[in-house]
Scaffold this motif. Structure first.
Motif, PDB file in Angstrom:
ATOM      1  N   SER A   1     -36.082  40.948  29.786  1.00 51.70           N
ATOM      2  CA  SER A   1     -35.089  40.019  29.280  1.00 51.70           C
ATOM      3  C   SER A   1     -33.780  40.788  29.136  1.00 51.70           C
ATOM      4  CB  SER A   1     -35.548  39.462  27.930  1.00 51.70           C
ATOM      5  OG  SER A   1     -34.674  38.463  27.485  1.00 51.70           O
ATOM      6  N   THR A   2     -32.791  40.166  28.531  1.00 54.09           N
ATOM      7  CA  THR A   2     -31.539  40.869  28.244  1.00 54.09           C
ATOM      8  C   THR A   2     -31.149  40.604  26.805  1.00 54.09           C
ATOM      9  OG1 THR A   2     -30.164  39.030  28.991  1.00 54.09           O
ATOM     10  CG2 THR A   2     -30.662  40.738  30.621  1.00 54.09           C
ATOM     11  N   TYR A   3     -30.421  41.535  26.230  1.00 51.05           N
ATOM     12  CA  TYR A   3     -29.876  41.407  24.884  1.00 51.05           C
ATOM     13  C   TYR A   3     -28.441  41.884  24.955  1.00 51.05           C
ATOM     14  CZ  TYR A   3     -28.944  42.325  19.975  1.00 51.05           C
ATOM     15  OH  TYR A   3     -28.381  42.341  18.734  1.00 51.05           O
ATOM     16  N   LEU A   4     -27.508  40.989  24.659  1.00 52.26           N
ATOM     17  CA  LEU A   4     -26.082  41.277  24.771  1.00 52.26           C
ATOM     18  C   LEU A   4     -25.734  41.835  26.150  1.00 52.26           C
ATOM     19  CD1 LEU A   4     -25.462  42.866  21.244  1.00 52.26           C
ATOM     20  CD2 LEU A   4     -25.008  40.518  21.979  1.00 52.26           C
ATOM     21  N   GLY A   5     -26.417  41.308  27.170  1.00 56.39           N
ATOM     22  CA  GLY A   5     -26.144  41.706  28.545  1.00 56.39           C
ATOM     23  C   GLY A   5     -26.860  42.965  29.003  1.00 56.39           C
ATOM     24  N   ILE A   6     -27.611  43.615  28.107  1.00 51.73           N
ATOM     25  CA  ILE A   6     -28.321  44.848  28.450  1.00 51.73           C
ATOM     26  C   ILE A   6     -29.786  44.519  28.708  1.00 51.73           C
ATOM     27  CG2 ILE A   6     -28.990  47.141  27.609  1.00 51.73           C
ATOM     28  CD1 ILE A   6     -25.972  46.803  28.062  1.00 51.73           C
ATOM     29  N   PRO A   7     -30.355  45.057  29.782  1.00 53.34           N
ATOM     30  CA  PRO A   7     -31.760  44.756  30.081  1.00 53.34           C
ATOM     31  C   PRO A   7     -32.718  45.360  29.048  1.00 53.34           C
ATOM     32  CG  PRO A   7     -30.870  46.338  31.665  1.00 53.34           C
ATOM     33  CD  PRO A   7     -29.743  45.914  30.783  1.00 53.34           C
ATOM     34  N   ILE A   8     -33.721  44.581  28.696  1.00 51.33           N
ATOM     35  CA  ILE A   8     -34.803  45.033  27.825  1.00 51.33           C
ATOM     36  C   ILE A   8     -36.083  44.889  28.631  1.00 51.33           C
ATOM     37  CG2 ILE A   8     -36.062  44.635  25.693  1.00 51.33           C
ATOM     38  CD1 ILE A   8     -33.550  43.289  24.593  1.00 51.33           C
ATOM     39  N   PHE A   9     -36.831  45.973  28.728  1.00 49.89           N
ATOM     40  CA  PHE A   9     -38.065  45.939  29.511  1.00 49.89           C
ATOM     41  C   PHE A   9     -39.023  46.983  28.987  1.00 49.89           C
ATOM     42  CE2 PHE A   9     -34.821  48.475  31.538  1.00 49.89           C
ATOM     43  CZ  PHE A   9     -35.451  49.691  31.765  1.00 49.89           C
ATOM     44  N   VAL A  10     -40.262  46.895  29.425  1.00 46.94           N
ATOM     45  CA  VAL A  10     -41.296  47.852  29.037  1.00 46.94           C
ATOM     46  C   VAL A  10     -41.618  48.709  30.241  1.00 46.94           C
ATOM     47  CG1 VAL A  10     -43.684  48.097  28.268  1.00 46.94           C
ATOM     48  CG2 VAL A  10     -42.272  46.252  27.375  1.00 46.94           C
ATOM     49  N   GLY A  11     -41.826  49.985  30.003  1.00 48.44           N
ATOM     50  CA  GLY A  11     -42.227  50.872  31.092  1.00 48.44           C
ATOM     51  C   GLY A  11     -41.084  51.729  31.570  1.00 48.44           C
ATOM     52  N   ALA A  12     -41.292  52.277  32.741  1.00 43.67           N
ATOM     53  CA  ALA A  12     -40.316  53.203  33.319  1.00 43.67           C
ATOM     54  C   ALA A  12     -38.972  52.513  33.527  1.00 43.67           C
ATOM     55  CB  ALA A  12     -40.840  53.741  34.646  1.00 43.67           C
ATOM     56  N   ASN A  13     -37.920  53.304  33.493  1.00 43.03           N
ATOM     57  CA  ASN A  13     -36.569  52.818  33.710  1.00 43.03           C
ATOM     58  C   ASN A  13     -36.465  52.292  35.148  1.00 43.03           C
ATOM     59  OD1 ASN A  13     -33.867  52.339  33.663  1.00 43.03           O
ATOM     60  ND2 ASN A  13     -33.277  54.418  33.128  1.00 43.03           N
ATOM     61  N   LYS A  14     -36.394  50.999  35.286  1.00 44.40           N
ATOM     62  CA  LYS A  14     -36.397  50.383  36.598  1.00 44.40           C
ATOM     63  C   LYS A  14     -34.978  50.065  37.051  1.00 44.40           C
ATOM     64  CE  LYS A  14     -41.048  48.635  36.439  1.00 44.40           C
ATOM     65  NZ  LYS A  14     -41.514  49.502  35.454  1.00 44.40           N
ATOM     66  N   LYS A  15     -34.606  50.585  38.211  1.00 46.75           N
ATOM     67  CA  LYS A  15     -33.253  50.379  38.736  1.00 46.75           C
ATOM     68  C   LYS A  15     -32.933  48.899  38.899  1.00 46.75           C
ATOM     69  CE  LYS A  15     -32.863  54.736  41.214  1.00 46.75           C
ATOM     70  NZ  LYS A  15     -32.709  55.373  42.524  1.00 46.75           N
ATOM     71  N   ALA A  16     -33.928  48.110  39.259  1.00 44.89           N
ATOM     72  CA  ALA A  16     -33.688  46.690  39.502  1.00 44.89           C
ATOM     73  C   ALA A  16     -33.152  45.985  38.262  1.00 44.89           C
ATOM     74  CB  ALA A  16     -34.977  46.011  39.960  1.00 44.89           C
ATOM     75  N   TYR A  17     -33.606  46.403  37.065  1.00 48.92           N
ATOM     76  CA  TYR A  17     -33.150  45.769  35.834  1.00 48.92           C
ATOM     77  C   TYR A  17     -31.696  46.104  35.524  1.00 48.92           C
ATOM     78  CZ  TYR A  17     -38.123  44.952  35.021  1.00 48.92           C
ATOM     79  OH  TYR A  17     -39.430  44.558  35.133  1.00 48.92           O
ATOM     80  N   TRP A  18     -31.225  47.239  36.001  1.00 49.23           N
ATOM     81  CA  TRP A  18     -29.862  47.683  35.741  1.00 49.23           C
ATOM     82  C   TRP A  18     -28.890  47.287  36.853  1.00 49.23           C
ATOM     83  CZ3 TRP A  18     -28.577  49.395  31.105  1.00 49.23           C
ATOM     84  CH2 TRP A  18     -29.573  49.873  30.274  1.00 49.23           C
ATOM     85  N   LYS A  19     -29.387  46.751  37.952  1.00 45.55           N
ATOM     86  CA  LYS A  19     -28.558  46.467  39.124  1.00 45.55           C
ATOM     87  C   LYS A  19     -27.338  45.601  38.802  1.00 45.55           C
ATOM     88  CE  LYS A  19     -28.704  44.848  43.910  1.00 45.55           C
ATOM     89  NZ  LYS A  19     -27.288  45.002  43.978  1.00 45.55           N
ATOM     90  N   ALA A  20     -27.516  44.524  38.064  1.00 51.35           N
ATOM     91  CA  ALA A  20     -26.392  43.621  37.764  1.00 51.35           C
ATOM     92  C   ALA A  20     -25.296  44.347  36.986  1.00 51.35           C
ATOM     93  CB  ALA A  20     -26.884  42.409  36.986  1.00 51.35           C
ATOM     94  N   ILE A  21     -25.665  45.174  36.044  1.00 51.91           N
ATOM     95  CA  ILE A  21     -24.668  45.921  35.256  1.00 51.91           C
ATOM     96  C   ILE A  21     -23.968  46.951  36.130  1.00 51.91           C
ATOM     97  CG2 ILE A  21     -24.384  47.587  33.367  1.00 51.91           C
ATOM     98  CD1 ILE A  21     -26.552  45.999  31.892  1.00 51.91           C
ATOM     99  N   ILE A  22     -24.737  47.664  36.931  1.00 56.76           N
ATOM    100  CA  ILE A  22     -24.153  48.673  37.826  1.00 56.76           C
ATOM    101  C   ILE A  22     -23.187  48.010  38.801  1.00 56.76           C
ATOM    102  CG2 ILE A  22     -24.695  50.296  39.690  1.00 56.76           C
ATOM    103  CD1 ILE A  22     -27.316  50.913  38.068  1.00 56.76           C
ATOM    104  N   ASP A  23     -23.572  46.861  39.348  1.00 54.83           N
ATOM    105  CA  ASP A  23     -22.695  46.147  40.278  1.00 54.83           C
ATOM    106  C   ASP A  23     -21.394  45.715  39.601  1.00 54.83           C
ATOM    107  OD1 ASP A  23     -24.534  46.505  42.292  1.00 54.83           O
ATOM    108  OD2 ASP A  23     -25.330  44.455  42.199  1.00 54.83           O
ATOM    109  N   ARG A  24     -21.477  45.234  38.356  1.00 53.67           N
ATOM    110  CA  ARG A  24     -20.266  44.834  37.636  1.00 53.67           C
ATOM    111  C   ARG A  24     -19.343  46.020  37.401  1.00 53.67           C
ATOM    112  NH1 ARG A  24     -22.268  41.171  32.711  1.00 53.67           N
ATOM    113  NH2 ARG A  24     -23.768  42.825  32.704  1.00 53.67           N
ATOM    114  N   ILE A  25     -19.925  47.146  37.030  1.00 55.58           N
ATOM    115  CA  ILE A  25     -19.123  48.354  36.802  1.00 55.58           C
ATOM    116  C   ILE A  25     -18.458  48.790  38.101  1.00 55.58           C
ATOM    117  CG2 ILE A  25     -19.242  50.817  36.227  1.00 55.58           C
ATOM    118  CD1 ILE A  25     -21.465  50.021  34.191  1.00 55.58           C
TER     119      ILE A  25
END
Length: 135
Positions: free
Chosen positions: A101-125
């Motif tokens: 899910s996301t909280y204040l636009g930041i991905p929240i997930f369980v397990g290893a740091n998955k690039k796919a969850y951060w993709k939208a933020i990285i693309d915006r930056i």
């Protein structure tokens, strides 16, 4: 008000009634995070801890006169069987949600740091940086 709420939580933690979520590889546990008018509460996935969280919220509401909007409140339970999850959800009275899910636009997930969850933020930056002009 946030300070008073944090003190209530710390008191429960000091009494070992609310243990929070242990950060793997450290001796640290996190019970809560406060940002603006948003609050994240962390606890072990068991009914006893859920009841302590509920009691803490009820005390906070009684002492400070604040109300918690149950319709806007969510609970995320993971790595736990369905029966325990249902009991925790029933104890807290909040809607269950699934991760990721996301909280204040930041991905929240369980397990290893998955690039796919951060993709939208990285693309915006990257998009913002691409508009910058060199001096």
């Amino acid at each position: 008000m946030a300070e008073a709420f944090s003190r209530i939580i710390k008191s429960k933690y000091d009494q070992e009634l609310w243990r929070g979520a242990h950060i793997e590889g450290t001796s640290v546990s996190v019970t809560h995070s406060l940002f603006d008018d948003h609050t994240l509460l962390f606890g072990k996935a068991n009914v006893q801890e859920a009841k302590q969280i509920r009691q803490t919220l009820e005390l906070y509401m009684a002492v400070l006169g604040q109300r918690i909007n149950a319709q806007k409140s969510k609970i995320y339970v993971f790595n736990t069987n369905d029966i325990v999850t249902r009991n925790i959800v029933d104890s807290l009275g909040f809607s269950p949600e699934c991760l990721p899910s996301t909280y204040l636009g930041i991905p929240i997930f369980v397990g290893a740091n998955k690039k796919a969850y951060w993709k939208a933020i990285i693309d915006r930056i990257k998009n913002v940086i691409s508009t910058w002009k060199a001096c």
